[in-house]
Design a protein around this motif. Structure first.
Motif, PDB file in Angstrom:
ATOM      1  N   ARG A  97      -4.146  -7.166 -17.913  1.00 21.16           N
ATOM      2  CA  ARG A  97      -3.012  -6.973 -17.022  1.00 21.16           C
ATOM      3  C   ARG A  97      -3.494  -6.037 -15.902  1.00 21.16           C
ATOM      4  O   ARG A  97      -3.618  -4.832 -16.087  1.00 21.16           O
ATOM      5  CB  ARG A  97      -1.827  -6.372 -17.775  1.00 21.16           C
ATOM      6  N   LEU A  98      -3.786  -6.633 -14.759  1.00 19.82           N
ATOM      7  CA  LEU A  98      -4.463  -5.965 -13.644  1.00 19.82           C
ATOM      8  C   LEU A  98      -3.494  -5.815 -12.486  1.00 19.82           C
ATOM      9  O   LEU A  98      -2.679  -6.700 -12.218  1.00 19.82           O
ATOM     10  CB  LEU A  98      -5.667  -6.815 -13.223  1.00 19.82           C
ATOM     11  N   LEU A  99      -3.602  -4.689 -11.776  1.00 19.94           N
ATOM     12  CA  LEU A  99      -2.817  -4.491 -10.561  1.00 19.94           C
ATOM     13  C   LEU A  99      -3.689  -3.830  -9.506  1.00 19.94           C
ATOM     14  O   LEU A  99      -4.318  -2.804  -9.761  1.00 19.94           O
ATOM     15  CB  LEU A  99      -1.592  -3.617 -10.844  1.00 19.94           C
ATOM     16  N   LEU A 100      -3.743  -4.434  -8.318  1.00 22.65           N
ATOM     17  CA  LEU A 100      -4.446  -3.873  -7.167  1.00 22.65           C
ATOM     18  C   LEU A 100      -3.399  -3.361  -6.189  1.00 22.65           C
ATOM     19  O   LEU A 100      -2.521  -4.122  -5.747  1.00 22.65           O
ATOM     20  CB  LEU A 100      -5.321  -4.933  -6.502  1.00 22.65           C
ATOM     21  N   ILE A 101      -3.476  -2.081  -5.835  1.00 25.21           N
ATOM     22  CA  ILE A 101      -2.511  -1.455  -4.928  1.00 25.21           C
ATOM     23  C   ILE A 101      -3.184  -1.178  -3.584  1.00 25.21           C
ATOM     24  O   ILE A 101      -4.255  -0.560  -3.525  1.00 25.21           O
ATOM     25  CB  ILE A 101      -1.977  -0.133  -5.508  1.00 25.21           C
ATOM     26  N   GLU A 102      -2.569  -1.629  -2.513  1.00 22.13           N
ATOM     27  CA  GLU A 102      -3.063  -1.402  -1.156  1.00 22.13           C
ATOM     28  C   GLU A 102      -1.924  -0.846  -0.308  1.00 22.13           C
ATOM     29  O   GLU A 102      -0.818  -1.394  -0.307  1.00 22.13           O
ATOM     30  CB  GLU A 102      -3.581  -2.709  -0.559  1.00 22.13           C
ATOM     31  N   HIS A 103      -2.192   0.243   0.416  1.00 18.20           N
ATOM     32  CA  HIS A 103      -1.123   0.866   1.201  1.00 18.20           C
ATOM     33  C   HIS A 103      -0.833   0.109   2.488  1.00 18.20           C
ATOM     34  O   HIS A 103       0.267   0.215   3.052  1.00 18.20           O
ATOM     35  CB  HIS A 103      -1.455   2.331   1.518  1.00 18.20           C
ATOM     36  N   GLY A 104      -1.813  -0.669   2.975  1.00 24.91           N
ATOM     37  CA  GLY A 104      -1.615  -1.416   4.208  1.00 24.91           C
ATOM     38  C   GLY A 104      -0.847  -2.704   3.986  1.00 24.91           C
ATOM     39  O   GLY A 104      -0.429  -3.042   2.881  1.00 24.91           O
ATOM     40  N   THR A 105      -0.699  -3.449   5.084  1.00 29.73           N
ATOM     41  CA  THR A 105       0.048  -4.703   5.008  1.00 29.73           C
ATOM     42  C   THR A 105      -0.789  -5.849   4.464  1.00 29.73           C
ATOM     43  O   THR A 105      -0.243  -6.876   4.050  1.00 29.73           O
ATOM     44  CB  THR A 105       0.575  -5.096   6.393  1.00 29.73           C
ATOM     45  N   GLU A 106      -2.116  -5.688   4.464  1.00 35.49           N
ATOM     46  CA  GLU A 106      -3.019  -6.704   3.923  1.00 35.49           C
ATOM     47  C   GLU A 106      -4.198  -6.012   3.255  1.00 35.49           C
ATOM     48  O   GLU A 106      -4.632  -4.946   3.707  1.00 35.49           O
ATOM     49  CB  GLU A 106      -3.560  -7.629   5.028  1.00 35.49           C
ATOM     50  N   PRO A 107      -4.755  -6.592   2.202  1.00 32.50           N
ATOM     51  CA  PRO A 107      -6.009  -6.051   1.666  1.00 32.50           C
ATOM     52  C   PRO A 107      -7.130  -6.250   2.677  1.00 32.50           C
ATOM     53  O   PRO A 107      -7.127  -7.210   3.449  1.00 32.50           O
ATOM     54  CB  PRO A 107      -6.236  -6.883   0.405  1.00 32.50           C
ATOM     55  N   GLY A 108      -8.053  -5.320   2.695  1.00 30.73           N
ATOM     56  CA  GLY A 108      -9.218  -5.470   3.563  1.00 30.73           C
ATOM     57  C   GLY A 108      -9.145  -4.757   4.883  1.00 30.73           C
ATOM     58  O   GLY A 108     -10.173  -4.503   5.509  1.00 30.73           O
ATOM     59  N   GLY A 109      -7.944  -4.445   5.362  1.00 38.39           N
ATOM     60  CA  GLY A 109      -7.825  -3.731   6.626  1.00 38.39           C
ATOM     61  C   GLY A 109      -8.314  -4.551   7.799  1.00 38.39           C
ATOM     62  O   GLY A 109      -8.064  -5.758   7.890  1.00 38.39           O
ATOM     63  N   ASN A 110      -9.052  -3.924   8.695  1.00 33.61           N
ATOM     64  CA  ASN A 110      -9.548  -4.553   9.922  1.00 33.61           C
ATOM     65  C   ASN A 110     -11.053  -4.378   9.991  1.00 33.61           C
ATOM     66  O   ASN A 110     -11.549  -3.441  10.610  1.00 33.61           O
ATOM     67  CB  ASN A 110      -8.859  -3.932  11.140  1.00 33.61           C
TER      68      ASN A 110
END
Length: 394
Positions: free
Chosen positions: A45-58
């Motif tokens: 049971r995995l969860l990836l949390i990203e504060h931005g609107t998309e993973p990876g940024g710019n």
């Protein structure tokens, strides 16, 4: 307010959720770790949390074919936006060379699309993290995520613990009115005027009319004057005769580590597992992190979650020890070479065997490679180099 979870344990929780592993930070290292775990340990049971609107940024991440082992390419191949099988080039004053190693680029768009498609409900975006602990993550909105293990992949840690030069850059994707004439990537065009350390222009031809142009510096300071670099990119394009319009822009500052204290960077008292740059997992001389991110992701997929903080710290500490040679080269670059003469070090390096160059970028230089890089006519004065190596920093 969201409703309690039902069949999907990652959506709809009000105050808390339980899972096996939480990865905080959806950049390159966190995203690759999540992709590897999703493929190789689907029961987690995995969860990836990203504060931005998309993973990876710019970002654009590029790599040579030899940077990733053939058996590991499955992890990155679905995200490759551009591949140049005809190799790449370098340009220095009085010296130009074509190298046959194929080159690949991943864009933040292809990265985000693949991460979203693969992880689905196991990706949480737009979430600000307030605190981390070995077994929980508290979000800024008060929600708590309980886990067997937490992995911190949020980018650099305390860089004051490290002695750094800086690789800083601004890049523009240009759309040209006529064909630009660049057939293969140019990893370094150092024929440009030298400013603020070692300067070169990096070129990625997306197609006949679209090209990515990045103005890059190996500098003593992290200060980045984006407006000045924008102007230099425009001047470079004009000098090439390109009638071009910028359709995308990115910038960044990467540490080039030539010393420091690993135990200060990652104190034993910090009990949370780490990944990526936060764990110091990058090639110290180049700031290049993709090969290490792939290796770490696949290593992680074989590890038990119990004891993960100690295991990741041991992995990172071993990487720090192995990077001593590259930190020594960085110390010579920033401490012994005049800023406007640093290009000579890279020009000499690019005259060496292509296989040696490839292993260097992958962070896997052999002992013979290391001796060969240091042997021969030195591009910087021996006395300056020895003084830099023997004298500790103030």
């Amino acid at each position: 307010m969201l409703s309690p979870p039902s069949s999907n344990p990652y959506q709809g929780f009000m105050n808390s959720i339980d899972c096996d592993l939480v990865i905080v930070g959806g950049g390159l290292a966190g995203g690759l770790a999540a992709l590897a775990l999703a493929a190789l340990r689907p029961e987690l049971r995995l969860l990836l949390i990203e504060h931005g609107t998309e993973p990876g940024g710019n970002h654009i991440w590029s790599f040579f074919d030899g940077d990733v082992a053939p058996q590991d390419r499955w992890l990155v191949d679905p995200m490759i936006a551009h591949r140049w099988t005809q190799g790449h080039a370098v340009i220095f004053p009085g010296f130009q060379r074509d190298l046959a190693t194929p080159y690949n680029s991943i864009t933040s768009v292809t990265f985000a699309v693949h991460v979203r498609k693969t992880l689905g409900h196991r990706l949480l975006i737009g979430a600000d993290v307030r605190t981390l602990a070995p077994d929980r993550v508290t979000l800024a909105d008060g929600r708590i995520i309980h886990a067997q293990a937490v992995l911190d992949a949020r980018g650099p840690g305390d860089l004051s613990a490290l002695r750094c030069g800086w690789q800083k850059f601004v890049g523009h994707a240009l759309r040209c009115a006529a064909p630009h004439g660049v057939e293969r990537p140019v990893i370094m065009d150092a024929s440009v005027d030298q400013h603020d350390g070692y300067r070169f222009v990096y070129l990625l031809p997306w197609d006949d009319h679209n090209i990515f142009v990045e103005d890059t510096y190996y500098s003593d300071k992290p200060d980045l004057d984006g407006v000045v670099l924008d102007e230099r990119i425009a001047a470079y394009a004009a000098a090439k005769g390109w009638d071009a319009q910028s359709v995308h822009r990115e910038e960044g500052v990467l540490p080039v580590v030539h010393g420091g204290d690993f135990d200060r960077y990652w104190p034993v008292s910090d009990p949370v597992a780490r990944a990526g740059v936060r764990a110091g997992l990058f090639q110290p001389m180049t700031g290049y992190s993709l090969p290490d991110a792939v290796r770490f992701a696949l290593w992680l997929a074989r590890q038990p979650l119990d004891g993960l903080p100690a295991a990741t710290r041991a992995f990172a500490r071993a990487h720090w020890r192995q990077g001593g040679y590259y930190r020594m080269l960085g110390k010579m670059l920033f401490g012994a070479a005049r800023p406007d003469e640093r290009w000579r070090i890279f020009s000499r390096f690019y005259g060496l065997n292509p296989a040696l160059i490839q292993r260097f970028y992958a962070g896997q230089s052999t002992m013979a490679d290391r001796l060969r890089i240091l042997c021969g006519k030195p591009p910087i004065p021996i006395r300056s180099a020895m003084r830099t190596l023997l004298n500790p920093p103030a």
